[in-house]
Design a protein around this motif. Structure first.
Motif, PDB file in Angstrom:
ATOM      1  N   LEU A   1       0.861  -1.180   0.000  1.00  0.00           N
ATOM      2  CA  LEU A   1       0.000   0.000   0.000  1.00  0.00           C
ATOM      3  C   LEU A   1       0.896   1.228   0.000  1.00  0.00           C
ATOM      4  O   LEU A   1       1.658   1.448   0.934  1.00  0.00           O
ATOM      5  N   THR A   2       0.812   2.006  -1.060  1.00  0.00           N
ATOM      6  CA  THR A   2       1.622   3.208  -1.202  1.00  0.00           C
ATOM      7  C   THR A   2       0.712   4.423  -1.151  1.00  0.00           C
ATOM      8  O   THR A   2      -0.231   4.531  -1.945  1.00  0.00           O
ATOM      9  N   GLN A   3       1.002   5.323  -0.233  1.00  0.00           N
ATOM     10  CA  GLN A   3       0.211   6.550  -0.172  1.00  0.00           C
ATOM     11  C   GLN A   3       0.683   7.461  -1.289  1.00  0.00           C
ATOM     12  O   GLN A   3       1.816   7.932  -1.290  1.00  0.00           O
ATOM     13  N   ILE A   4      -0.188   7.717  -2.262  1.00  0.00           N
ATOM     14  CA  ILE A   4       0.195   8.519  -3.424  1.00  0.00           C
ATOM     15  C   ILE A   4      -0.298   9.954  -3.315  1.00  0.00           C
ATOM     16  O   ILE A   4       0.040  10.784  -4.150  1.00  0.00           O
ATOM     17  N   ASP A   5      -1.112  10.220  -2.304  1.00  0.00           N
ATOM     18  CA  ASP A   5      -1.574  11.584  -2.069  1.00  0.00           C
ATOM     19  C   ASP A   5      -1.922  11.720  -0.602  1.00  0.00           C
ATOM     20  O   ASP A   5      -2.372  10.766   0.026  1.00  0.00           O
ATOM     21  N   LYS A   6      -1.749  12.919  -0.054  1.00  0.00           N
ATOM     22  CA  LYS A   6      -2.029  13.147   1.364  1.00  0.00           C
ATOM     23  C   LYS A   6      -3.517  13.164   1.672  1.00  0.00           C
ATOM     24  O   LYS A   6      -3.913  13.283   2.810  1.00  0.00           O
ATOM     25  N   ALA A   7      -4.369  13.038   0.691  1.00  0.00           N
ATOM     26  CA  ALA A   7      -5.824  13.187   0.847  1.00  0.00           C
ATOM     27  C   ALA A   7      -6.480  12.288   1.891  1.00  0.00           C
ATOM     28  O   ALA A   7      -7.428  12.742   2.485  1.00  0.00           O
ATOM     29  N   PRO A   8      -6.234  11.104   2.195  1.00  0.00           N
ATOM     30  CA  PRO A   8      -5.234  10.165   1.691  1.00  0.00           C
ATOM     31  C   PRO A   8      -5.772   9.276   0.563  1.00  0.00           C
ATOM     32  O   PRO A   8      -6.930   8.883   0.587  1.00  0.00           O
ATOM     33  N   VAL A   9      -4.898   8.999  -0.384  1.00  0.00           N
ATOM     34  CA  VAL A   9      -5.186   8.047  -1.442  1.00  0.00           C
ATOM     35  C   VAL A   9      -4.049   7.035  -1.440  1.00  0.00           C
ATOM     36  O   VAL A   9      -2.879   7.415  -1.449  1.00  0.00           O
ATOM     37  N   TYR A  10      -4.415   5.749  -1.401  1.00  0.00           N
ATOM     38  CA  TYR A  10      -3.435   4.659  -1.387  1.00  0.00           C
ATOM     39  C   TYR A  10      -3.580   3.836  -2.652  1.00  0.00           C
ATOM     40  O   TYR A  10      -4.693   3.536  -3.083  1.00  0.00           O
ATOM     41  N   GLU A  11      -2.445   3.453  -3.223  1.00  0.00           N
ATOM     42  CA  GLU A  11      -2.442   2.557  -4.369  1.00  0.00           C
ATOM     43  C   GLU A  11      -2.025   1.183  -3.869  1.00  0.00           C
ATOM     44  O   GLU A  11      -1.026   1.049  -3.156  1.00  0.00           O
ATOM     45  N   LEU A  12      -2.785   0.166  -4.250  1.00  0.00           N
ATOM     46  CA  LEU A  12      -2.510  -1.202  -3.816  1.00  0.00           C
ATOM     47  C   LEU A  12      -1.871  -1.991  -4.948  1.00  0.00           C
ATOM     48  O   LEU A  12      -2.390  -2.004  -6.070  1.00  0.00           O
ATOM     49  N   ALA A  13      -0.769  -2.651  -4.633  1.00  0.00           N
ATOM     50  CA  ALA A  13      -0.139  -3.592  -5.566  1.00  0.00           C
ATOM     51  C   ALA A  13      -0.092  -4.944  -4.853  1.00  0.00           C
ATOM     52  O   ALA A  13       0.244  -5.011  -3.671  1.00  0.00           O
ATOM     53  N   VAL A  14      -0.448  -6.002  -5.571  1.00  0.00           N
ATOM     54  CA  VAL A  14      -0.446  -7.346  -4.996  1.00  0.00           C
ATOM     55  C   VAL A  14       0.532  -8.187  -5.799  1.00  0.00           C
ATOM     56  O   VAL A  14       0.420  -8.292  -7.012  1.00  0.00           O
ATOM     57  N   GLU A  15       1.497  -8.785  -5.091  1.00  0.00           N
ATOM     58  CA  GLU A  15       2.495  -9.648  -5.726  1.00  0.00           C
ATOM     59  C   GLU A  15       2.321 -11.064  -5.192  1.00  0.00           C
ATOM     60  O   GLU A  15       1.936 -11.260  -4.049  1.00  0.00           O
ATOM     61  N   GLY A  16       2.656 -12.041  -6.013  1.00  0.00           N
ATOM     62  CA  GLY A  16       2.557 -13.438  -5.590  1.00  0.00           C
ATOM     63  C   GLY A  16       1.376 -14.107  -6.266  1.00  0.00           C
ATOM     64  O   GLY A  16       0.985 -13.754  -7.379  1.00  0.00           O
ATOM     65  N   GLN A  17       0.781 -15.082  -5.567  1.00  0.00           N
ATOM     66  CA  GLN A  17      -0.356 -15.805  -6.121  1.00  0.00           C
ATOM     67  C   GLN A  17      -1.508 -14.857  -6.407  1.00  0.00           C
ATOM     68  O   GLN A  17      -1.729 -13.888  -5.679  1.00  0.00           O
ATOM     69  N   LYS A  18      -2.241 -15.155  -7.466  1.00  0.00           N
ATOM     70  CA  LYS A  18      -3.376 -14.315  -7.838  1.00  0.00           C
ATOM     71  C   LYS A  18      -4.415 -14.353  -6.718  1.00  0.00           C
ATOM     72  O   LYS A  18      -4.732 -15.404  -6.173  1.00  0.00           O
ATOM     73  N   LEU A  19      -4.935 -13.189  -6.388  1.00  0.00           N
ATOM     74  CA  LEU A  19      -5.941 -13.067  -5.345  1.00  0.00           C
ATOM     75  C   LEU A  19      -7.321 -13.186  -5.989  1.00  0.00           C
ATOM     76  O   LEU A  19      -7.737 -12.321  -6.755  1.00  0.00           O
ATOM     77  N   GLU A  20      -7.999 -14.299  -5.709  1.00  0.00           N
ATOM     78  CA  GLU A  20      -9.330 -14.520  -6.255  1.00  0.00           C
ATOM     79  C   GLU A  20     -10.316 -14.595  -5.103  1.00  0.00           C
ATOM     80  O   GLU A  20     -10.270 -15.495  -4.278  1.00  0.00           O
ATOM     81  N   LEU A  21     -11.207 -13.619  -5.073  1.00  0.00           N
ATOM     82  CA  LEU A  21     -12.208 -13.537  -4.021  1.00  0.00           C
ATOM     83  C   LEU A  21     -13.590 -13.547  -4.661  1.00  0.00           C
ATOM     84  O   LEU A  21     -13.854 -12.764  -5.576  1.00  0.00           O
ATOM     85  N   LYS A  22     -14.475 -14.389  -4.184  1.00  0.00           N
ATOM     86  CA  LYS A  22     -15.833 -14.463  -4.719  1.00  0.00           C
ATOM     87  C   LYS A  22     -16.620 -13.223  -4.290  1.00  0.00           C
ATOM     88  O   LYS A  22     -16.677 -12.904  -3.100  1.00  0.00           O
ATOM     89  N   ASN A  23     -17.220 -12.541  -5.256  1.00  0.00           N
ATOM     90  CA  ASN A  23     -18.030 -11.337  -5.027  1.00  0.00           C
ATOM     91  C   ASN A  23     -17.243 -10.175  -4.415  1.00  0.00           C
ATOM     92  O   ASN A  23     -17.840  -9.267  -3.856  1.00  0.00           O
ATOM     93  N   LYS A  24     -15.919 -10.223  -4.502  1.00  0.00           N
ATOM     94  CA  LYS A  24     -15.107  -9.156  -3.909  1.00  0.00           C
ATOM     95  C   LYS A  24     -13.968  -8.804  -4.860  1.00  0.00           C
ATOM     96  O   LYS A  24     -12.887  -9.361  -4.779  1.00  0.00           O
ATOM     97  N   ARG A  25     -14.217  -7.847  -5.733  1.00  0.00           N
ATOM     98  CA  ARG A  25     -13.203  -7.395  -6.679  1.00  0.00           C
ATOM     99  C   ARG A  25     -12.296  -6.393  -5.973  1.00  0.00           C
ATOM    100  O   ARG A  25     -12.764  -5.474  -5.289  1.00  0.00           O
ATOM    101  N   VAL A  26     -10.990  -6.584  -6.134  1.00  0.00           N
ATOM    102  CA  VAL A  26     -10.012  -5.730  -5.460  1.00  0.00           C
ATOM    103  C   VAL A  26      -9.713  -4.506  -6.320  1.00  0.00           C
ATOM    104  O   VAL A  26      -9.345  -4.624  -7.485  1.00  0.00           O
ATOM    105  N   ALA A  27      -9.891  -3.337  -5.727  1.00  0.00           N
ATOM    106  CA  ALA A  27      -9.628  -2.074  -6.418  1.00  0.00           C
ATOM    107  C   ALA A  27      -8.134  -1.766  -6.394  1.00  0.00           C
ATOM    108  O   ALA A  27      -7.377  -2.318  -5.591  1.00  0.00           O
ATOM    109  N   LYS A  28      -7.730  -0.854  -7.249  1.00  0.00           N
ATOM    110  CA  LYS A  28      -6.338  -0.413  -7.290  1.00  0.00           C
ATOM    111  C   LYS A  28      -6.085   0.718  -6.294  1.00  0.00           C
ATOM    112  O   LYS A  28      -4.992   0.874  -5.782  1.00  0.00           O
ATOM    113  N   TYR A  29      -7.126   1.511  -6.014  1.00  0.00           N
ATOM    114  CA  TYR A  29      -6.978   2.671  -5.136  1.00  0.00           C
ATOM    115  C   TYR A  29      -7.945   2.576  -3.953  1.00  0.00           C
ATOM    116  O   TYR A  29      -9.065   2.083  -4.087  1.00  0.00           O
TER     117      TYR A  29
END
Length: 187
Positions: free
Chosen positions: A139-167
């Motif tokens: 989780l990288t804070q890209i703005d003091k507003a606060p806005v965080y950008e999420l990056a996921v590394e490793g195995q693909k994250l698959e969640l039923k009915n839960k799509r992961v946002a980038k921000y």
């Protein structure tokens, strides 16, 4: 003869220790050692970056947002809720990170959750890194507003009915964004 050599050696040793030139050399040597000591000791740097020692309280309620207006310089107009994922398909996931668990929750159904209990975290400055056996979340804070950008590394994250946002932003900050609810939409 042995006594003369011994007496002579003692006298030379005494004279050498009392001579002014030896005393100066000793002081110079001591001064040089002192100078080396002060030079070799690094002065502590005052970094503006500090290590994250515990998870920020705001991370217990991160809500997904999206880029709505790429041209805007006002962060509260640039980012906002993704209408489709929050209001129509209801498939976005909010994120909660506490010292005990990571929890992904469907934005429309708080009972629809996915929990992770085996993780560690670290970070510095504007980044927090959460490691699980399968993935690394950054989780990288890209703005003091606060806005965080999420990056996921490793195995693909698959969640039923839960799509992961980038921000993401905090639940407290969400009302500051231009569009922060679904209005009268009944989808």
């Amino acid at each position: 003869m042995k006594n003369v050599i011994t007496s002579f050696s003692v006298a030379v040793a005494l004279l050498a220790s009392c001579s002014p030139s030896t005393e100066k050399k000793g002081n110079r040597a001591d001064a040089a050692v002192a100078k080396i000591d002060t030079v070799s000791k690094p002065t502590p740097k005052k970094d503006t970056v500090s290590a994250i020692e515990e998870i920020p309280e705001d991370f217990s309620a991160l809500v997904p947002i999206d880029v709505l207006n790429t041209k805007s310089t006002d962060v509260y107009e640039k980012y906002g809720i993704e209408f489709s994922g929050n209001c129509y398909s209801c498939d976005l996931a909010s994120l909660s990170i506490t010292k005990n668990k990571i929890e992904w929750t469907n934005v429309c159904d708080e009972k629809d959750t996915f929990e992770i209990n085996d993780f560690s975290f670290s970070g510095e400055g504007n980044k927090m890194i959460v490691k699980t056996p399968e993935r690394i979340y950054i989780l990288t804070q890209i703005d003091k507003a606060p806005v965080y950008e999420l990056a996921v590394e490793g195995q693909k994250l698959e969640l039923k009915n839960k799509r992961v946002a980038k921000y993401f932003t905090t639940r407290k900050a969400l009302p500051l964004f231009k569009e922060h609810n679904c209005g009268d939409f009944e989808g």
